[in-house]
Design an enzyme around this catalytic site. Structure first.
Site, PDB file in Angstrom:
ATOM      1  N   ASP A   1       0.833  -1.199   0.000  1.00  0.00           N
ATOM      2  CA  ASP A   1       0.000   0.000   0.000  1.00  0.00           C
ATOM      3  C   ASP A   1       0.872   1.254   0.000  1.00  0.00           C
ATOM      4  OD1 ASP A   1       0.885  -0.071   2.609  1.00  0.00           O
ATOM      5  OD2 ASP A   1      -1.108  -0.208   3.526  1.00  0.00           O
ATOM      6  N   SER A   2       2.186   1.051   0.034  1.00  0.00           N
ATOM      7  CA  SER A   2       3.136   2.148  -0.178  1.00  0.00           C
ATOM      8  C   SER A   2       2.919   2.807  -1.527  1.00  0.00           C
ATOM      9  CB  SER A   2       4.577   1.630  -0.079  1.00  0.00           C
ATOM     10  OG  SER A   2       4.758   0.469  -0.874  1.00  0.00           O
TER      11      SER A   2
ATOM     12  N   ASP B   1      -0.634  -6.397  -0.167  1.00  0.00           N
ATOM     13  CA  ASP B   1      -1.053  -5.721   1.054  1.00  0.00           C
ATOM     14  C   ASP B   1      -2.572  -5.640   1.138  1.00  0.00           C
ATOM     15  OD1 ASP B   1       0.683  -4.911   3.044  1.00  0.00           O
ATOM     16  OD2 ASP B   1       1.391  -3.158   1.948  1.00  0.00           O
TER      17      ASP B   1
ATOM     18  N   LYS C   1      -0.787  -9.643   3.092  1.00  0.00           N
ATOM     19  CA  LYS C   1      -0.121  -9.100   4.278  1.00  0.00           C
ATOM     20  C   LYS C   1      -1.053  -8.119   4.981  1.00  0.00           C
ATOM     21  CE  LYS C   1       3.122  -5.852   4.088  1.00  0.00           C
ATOM     22  NZ  LYS C   1       2.539  -4.804   4.989  1.00  0.00           N
TER      23      LYS C   1
ATOM     24  N   GLU D   1      -1.412  -5.594   8.717  1.00  0.00           N
ATOM     25  CA  GLU D   1      -0.698  -4.984   9.834  1.00  0.00           C
ATOM     26  C   GLU D   1      -1.424  -5.206  11.153  1.00  0.00           C
ATOM     27  OE1 GLU D   1       0.784  -1.214   7.036  1.00  0.00           O
ATOM     28  OE2 GLU D   1      -0.215  -0.832   8.947  1.00  0.00           O
TER      29      GLU D   1
ATOM     30  N   GLU E   1       9.072  -3.719  10.908  1.00  0.00           N
ATOM     31  CA  GLU E   1       9.432  -2.410  10.350  1.00  0.00           C
ATOM     32  C   GLU E   1       9.728  -1.408  11.457  1.00  0.00           C
ATOM     33  OE1 GLU E   1       7.764   1.049   7.294  1.00  0.00           O
ATOM     34  OE2 GLU E   1       6.659  -0.833   7.528  1.00  0.00           O
TER      35      GLU E   1
END
Length: 275
Positions: free
Chosen positions: A44-45, A83, A113, A115, A182
């Protein structure tokens, strides 16, 4: 060699480091795959490095699917991880499983992925139960940027470090095959890595993780205005691109491009018929 979640799990036991990079399109993914990268993350960067936003929060599940499709077309051997963007797994367990399924079914990802720690264990368990591999993500989780008050190192107190270790164990127990760490102090990342049997993939988490991941625009030096502390620039592609574009503009303006070798011809007899 085809990379799978088993490849990732085996690497930890065999002491082999895992390499990952982000990618968002066919051409970059194809180059990475040809270099034998272990895994590619459609992160999602993209909200920041593709769309130019100040954070990742605006990215939608449809955007991740779009970019996953493009990456999939360029990959033969790398593990493709997509993501799950902000609010795609937070509202309900049903949403989490449905959106994870879309990334696999529509996008072509091999894994997803998400978070978070103890707060997303039920989501991880449900997604894994749906036969979808999950990569966890702890430490500086960009989707929590507003809660953190910015992009700040996490786990730098004994209390928060202890929580990271506990969360990693919970994520492993929930069925995840690996965890991204991270923005975590090196020693703490090492402790997390040694406390679980699944591989850790570090980004700003030191040398002792089982693998590393970077945003490809950062490591190739495409943006010169800001370079995160944890990034090593292996090239200055941004400068090379600028020089090339400037040369192109100059040659167009001066008539140096295109030359005859860049042009197509027509048979003279056919040309004469037009006069």
């Amino acid at each position: 060699m085809k990379n799978t979640i088993q490849t990732f799990k085996n690497a930890k036991y065999e002491g082999k480091k895992l390499s990952m990079l982000t990618a968002y399109d066919y051409s970059i993914a194809k180059i990475m795959d040809e270099c034998d990268i272990n895994g590619i993350l459609i992160g999602d960067s993209l909200g920041m490095v593709i769309k130019g936003e100040e954070n990742t929060l605006s990215v939608t599940i449809d955007e991740i699917i779009y970019h996953t499709k493009a990456v999939k077309n360029g990959v033969k051997n790398a593990l493709i991880v997509s993501d799950m963007p902000f609010l795609s797994y937070h509202v309900s367990i049903e949403d989490a499983v449905k959106n994870a399924g879309r990334l696999i079914k529509e996008g072509g990802a091999h894994a997803v992925k998400l978070e978070g720690g103890s707060n997303v264990i039920k989501q991880i368990e449900s997604i894994v139960n749906a036969q979808i591999p999950v990569m966890g993500h702890l430490g500086l989780t960009p989707q929590s940027v507003n809660s953190f008050g910015g992009f700040k190192v996490q786990g730098n107190t004994s209390e928060t470090a202890r929580q990271l270790i506990e969360d990693a164990k919970l994520i492993e127990k929930a069925g995840a095959f690996s965890i991204v760490l991270e923005g975590v102090p090196t020693k703490i990342a090492e402790m997390v890595t040694n406390s679980i049997s699944i591989p850790t993939i570090g980004i700003g988490a030191g040398i002792n993780c089982d693998g590393q991941i970077l945003v490809y625009q950062d490591m190739l030096g495409m943006f010169g205005d800001f370079v995160p502390k944890f990034v090593k620039q292996y090239a200055n592609i941004g400068d090379i691109m600028k020089d090339s574009i400037k040369n192109y503009i100059l040659e167009v303006n001066t008539g140096a491009f295109p030359q005859e070798k860049h042009s197509f011809s027509i048979n003279e007899s056919e040309l004469e018929k037009l006069y």
